[in-house]
Design a protein around this motif. Structure first.
Motif, PDB file in Angstrom:
ATOM      1  N   ASN A 167      -5.423  -1.013  -5.203  1.00  0.00           N
ATOM      2  CA  ASN A 167      -5.073  -1.239  -3.801  1.00  0.00           C
ATOM      3  C   ASN A 167      -6.128  -2.127  -3.123  1.00  0.00           C
ATOM      4  O   ASN A 167      -5.805  -3.063  -2.382  1.00  0.00           O
ATOM      5  CB  ASN A 167      -4.969   0.108  -3.094  1.00  0.00           C
ATOM      6  N   ALA A 193       0.823  -1.206   0.000  1.00  0.00           N
ATOM      7  CA  ALA A 193       0.000   0.000   0.000  1.00  0.00           C
ATOM      8  C   ALA A 193       0.859   1.259   0.000  1.00  0.00           C
ATOM      9  O   ALA A 193       0.565   2.226  -0.711  1.00  0.00           O
ATOM     10  CB  ALA A 193      -0.927  -0.005   1.209  1.00  0.00           C
ATOM     11  N   THR A 204      -4.878  -6.080   1.662  1.00  0.00           N
ATOM     12  CA  THR A 204      -5.795  -4.990   1.990  1.00  0.00           C
ATOM     13  C   THR A 204      -7.132  -5.547   2.469  1.00  0.00           C
ATOM     14  O   THR A 204      -7.719  -5.046   3.437  1.00  0.00           O
ATOM     15  CB  THR A 204      -5.998  -4.077   0.772  1.00  0.00           C
ATOM     16  N   ILE A 253       2.549   1.706  -3.562  1.00  0.00           N
ATOM     17  CA  ILE A 253       1.631   2.216  -4.577  1.00  0.00           C
ATOM     18  C   ILE A 253       1.208   3.647  -4.244  1.00  0.00           C
ATOM     19  O   ILE A 253       1.023   4.486  -5.119  1.00  0.00           O
ATOM     20  CB  ILE A 253       0.401   1.280  -4.727  1.00  0.00           C
ATOM     21  N   GLY A 254       1.112   3.936  -2.942  1.00  0.00           N
ATOM     22  CA  GLY A 254       0.715   5.274  -2.509  1.00  0.00           C
ATOM     23  C   GLY A 254       1.774   6.321  -2.772  1.00  0.00           C
ATOM     24  O   GLY A 254       1.461   7.451  -3.176  1.00  0.00           O
TER      25      GLY A 254
END
Length: 261
Positions: free
Chosen positions: A238, A208, A244, A211-212
């Protein structure tokens, strides 16, 4: 003695610029070493946060002026050397931004010119109280044009322009106010406070955060509508991650998630 020392603590890697006798200047060798370490970290799945620090009395005093002066001995007066130097330095700064892991600058003493650029290029920064920041090349007739790129993307443009044209230093209180650093802490607590921030980040779901971080910088360059469309796609990807789904289920069940990193 290595130009950069790497020390891993769990999922946190600390890179220490290790040329204190030259004020950790971004010499040719230092830029090469930094580029190599960043490339290695980009492939290291076990590291989830990176700290960038400096050995000795200061964080980084910018480019190595003695080395740059020696470059003038070339037939073209150093033009090709200087272009290569500034391009390689820019590539290192962009590698920090492209690194999947968040990078935290741990600044102390001074961070000047390309050293200030280095702080501004990191995703976050913690500084010891009393640290001074400046893009002071104009004082010796060299406008800090490449450091300006990172600086002007961190602080308001009029304040950045004032720093660039006056060569004046700012202290940690002003650096916090302008957004160049996240916080200032007592010098004796600098290493521990920076590590605590890094470990907090490292505890999050790595996929996460990776990718964030990428989406964070991508959306900044987009118009508002495009940014929302892009980040909607990012959040969708995500949400499709198994970890997740586990994180949300754990929250609803009021338990700790069992992530497979």
């Amino acid at each position: 003695m290595p130009m950069i020392e790497r020390q891993d603590t769990g999922a946190v890697a600390r890179l220490t610029l290790n040329s204190p006798e030259r004020l950790n200047a971004l010499s040719d060798d230092m830029l090469t070493a930094l580029a190599d370490h960043l490339a290695a970290l980009s492939e290291d799945q076990g590291i989830r946060a990176v700290i960038l620090a400096g050995a000795g009395k200061v964080f980084c005093a910018g480019h190595d002026l003695k080395e740059m002066t020696a470059g003038r001995a070339a037939e073209d007066g150093g033009q090709a050397y200087f272009r290569d130097l500034f391009n390689r330095c820019g590539a290192v700064m962009m590698a920090i931004r492209a690194l999947p892991q968040p990078v935290i600058a741990q600044a102390h003493g001074i961070a000047t010119a390309a050293g200030c650029q280095l702080v501004a290029s990191c995703d976050m920064a913690v500084a010891a109280e009393g640290t001074r920041f400046g893009v002071n090349g104009v004082n010796i007739g060299l406008f800090c044009s490449t450091p300006m790129v990172a600086l002007s993307r961190n602080v308001p443009r009029k304040q950045a322009f004032e720093m660039l044209t006056t060569g004046a230093f700012i202290d940690t209180a002003r650096a916090c106010e302008l957004g160049l650093i996240n916080r200032a802490v007592p010098a004796e607590a600098l290493e521990a406070e920076t590590m605590a921030l890094a470990q907090t980040v490292a505890e999050k779901l790595a996929g996460a955060v990776r990718i964030g971080k990428r989406a964070f910088y991508e959306q900044l360059e987009m118009p508002l509508e495009q940014a929302y469309l892009h980040t909607g796609d990012v959040m969708t990807r995500n949400m499709m991650m198994e970890n997740t789904a586990e994180g949300i289920a754990a929250f609803l069940d009021k338990r700790k998630p069992e992530w497979t990193q």
